[in-house]
Design a protein around this motif. Structure first.
Motif, PDB file in Angstrom:
ATOM      1  N   UNK A 104       0.836  -1.195   0.000  1.00 21.37           N
ATOM      2  CA  UNK A 104       0.000   0.000   0.000  1.00 21.37           C
ATOM      3  C   UNK A 104       0.876   1.252   0.000  1.00 21.37           C
ATOM      4  N   UNK A 105       1.929   1.246   0.804  1.00 23.89           N
ATOM      5  CA  UNK A 105       2.881   2.359   0.806  1.00 23.89           C
ATOM      6  C   UNK A 105       3.500   2.522  -0.573  1.00 23.89           C
ATOM      7  N   UNK A 106       3.958   1.405  -1.146  1.00 27.13           N
ATOM      8  CA  UNK A 106       4.662   1.464  -2.429  1.00 27.13           C
ATOM      9  C   UNK A 106       3.792   2.047  -3.535  1.00 27.13           C
ATOM     10  N   UNK A 107       2.561   1.547  -3.647  1.00 26.02           N
ATOM     11  CA  UNK A 107       1.683   2.066  -4.699  1.00 26.02           C
ATOM     12  C   UNK A 107       1.331   3.521  -4.435  1.00 26.02           C
ATOM     13  N   UNK A 108       1.150   3.867  -3.156  1.00 25.69           N
ATOM     14  CA  UNK A 108       0.832   5.250  -2.828  1.00 25.69           C
ATOM     15  C   UNK A 108       1.952   6.204  -3.196  1.00 25.69           C
TER      16      UNK A 108
END
Length: 348
Positions: A104-108
Motif C-alpha cells: 500500500x505504501x509502495x503504490x501510494x
C-alpha cells in the motif's frame, strides 16, 4: 559481452517486473479482505466468489497470479487455492507483520512519480503531506505490528532505568507520531504514564486523536500539530522518535530541541532504519527497499524543509552519532536491532 550474464540480468528483470506488477494485486487483496477470506479455508474460484461476493473471473486470475508468486498455495488435484499457516500469518493475521500494508505504501508513493521525476531536474522537495493518503495509512499499518511486537517487550526494557520510570508514571513525548499508534501503545502499556504525541501533518494528528479516543486512552494521550523543532513541553522522562529523524530537513535542530525538552536524567529513544555505515554494505534486499522508499519519500520530504540536510533512510550509525554529539548529547548506545531497524538509547 557475456551472454550468460545477460541472461542472468534478464532473469532478475523478470523477477522484479513480476513483483512490481503483483503489488497491485496484493493491495486489491488487502482492500477487499481476500486474504482474510482465504484464510478461512481452501476454495475454488467459484467457491471463493460465494465467500467474498466478488466476480469469479477476476478472482480466478487473482488467485492464479498469487499462487504463481508464492503468496497463495494451490492443489492441482482439487483445483482449490488456500493459505498456509505462514502465508496467513503474514497476509491476513492482525497480529502478523501485515505485509500487504507495505505494498500500500509502495503504490501510494509511486503516484507521485511525475512530481519526483521533475524534482530530480530542479532539486525541489516534495513534502510528506503532499503524498496520497495510502502512504500515511500504509506506513502506520505496516510499522504498527513491529512496534507492538518489540517496543514494550524488548526496546523499552533495553533502556537503562526507563521501564521503571514508565511503570511508576512518567512524561513521554512521541515526536513524529504519525497516526499515533506508538503513542497509544505506550499509554496502554503504562497506565500511570502520560504521552504527548506530535506531528507536523494535521491529517495524521486528526486520525491519531480519533484512535486514542477509540482506545480509551485520550485522557492520558494528547496530540498536537507541531514539528520536531516546535513540539511543546519540558522535563520529559522519555522522548521517542520512530523512523522519522532521517526524513527531516533539519535533524540537528530537532535533536537540539529533544536535548532541551528532556529532563536531566531523561532518555531519547531513537528508532531508525537498519543501515551500515559503508554504502556497499547496504546493497542488500532490505537496503534496496529503503533506498527506493527514500528516493520517493524521505529525501524529497527533507528537501522540502529548511535545514540543508537529507540524511535518507540509510544514514547509518556513524552519522547519527555525529549529529547527536553536535546537538549536545554525550552518550549514544545501540540498545537493540532488528533486520529492519536500529534502536538507539541517547542520553544528555
Amino acid at each position: 559481452m557475456d551472454d550468460d550474464k545477460v541472461t542472468e540480468f534478464l532473469g532478475r528483470f523478470v523477477s522484479d517486473l513480476g513483483a512490481t506488477e503483483a503489488a497491485g494485486s496484493v493491495v486489491i487483496g488487502h482492500r477487499l479482505g481476500l486474504y482474510r477470506a482465504l484464510a478461512e479455508g481452501p476454495a475454488t474460484p467459484e467457491e471463493f466468489a460465494g465467500r467474498t461476493g466478488c466476480h469469479p473471473r477476476y478472482l480466478t486470475e487473482w488467485l492464479r497470479g498469487q499462487a504463481a508468486g508464492g503468496y497463495v498455495s494451490y492443489d492441482p488435484g482439487t483445483g482449490r487455492f488456500s493459505l498456509s499457516e505462514e502465508q496467513a500469518f503474514c497476509l491476513a493475521d492482525p497480529a502478523g507483520p501485515n505485509v500487504p500494508a507495505a505494498f500500500l505504501i509502495a503504490l501510494g508513493m509511486l503516484l507521485a512519480e511525475p512530481r519526483i521525476t521533475e524534482a530530480f531536474r530542479t532539486g525541489a522537495g516534495f513534502g510528506w503531506h503532499e503524498h496520497a493518503k495510502d502512504v500515511f495509512v500504509g506506513c502506520d499499518a505496516f510499522y504498527r505490528p513491529a512496534y507492538m511486537a518489540a517496543l514494550v517487550s524488548s526496546w523499552i526494557p533495553a533502556l537503562d532505568g526507563t521501564e521503571e520510570k514508565l511503570r511508576a508514571g512518567a512524561l513521554v513525548a512521541d515526536v513524529g507520531c504519525g497516526l499515533g499508534s506508538s503513542s497509544i501503545l505506550l499509554a496502554q502499556s503504562y497506565p500511570r504514564t502520560s504521552v504527548a504525541g506530535s506531528d507536523y501533518h494535521a491529517e495524521s494528528i486528526e486520525l491519531a486523536r480519533e484512535r486514542a479516543a477509540e482506545a480509551g486512552v485520550d485522557d492520558r494521550v494528547d496530540f498536537e500539530v507541531a514539528t520536531a523543532h516546535t513540539f511543546t513541553g519540558a522535563d520529559y522522562d522519555l522522548v521517542t522518535m520512530f523512523d522519522c529523524l532521517h526524513d527531516m530537513g533539519d535533524p540537528l535542530g530537532a535533536a537540539r530541541r529533544v536535548r532541551e525538552a528532556l529532563a536531566p536524567d531523561g532518555t531519547w529513544l531513537l528508532v531508525e532504519p537498519y543501515a551500515a555505515d559503508a554504502v556497499e554494505d547496504n546493497f542488500t534486499p532490505v537496503g534496496r527497499i529503503y533506498y527506493s522508499g527514500s528516493t520517493f519519500l524521505c529525501v524529497p520530504n527533507a528537501l522540502s524543509q529548511p535545514g540543508g540536510y537529507a540524511l535518507g533512510a540509510q544514514a547509518g550509525e556513524a552519522r547519527i552519532r555525529e549529529l547527536t554529539r553536535e546537538a549536545g548529547f554525550t552518550r549514544l548506545r545501540r540498545a537493540a536491532e532488528t533486520p529492519f531497524n536500529l534502536v538507539y538509547e541517547i542520553r544528555p
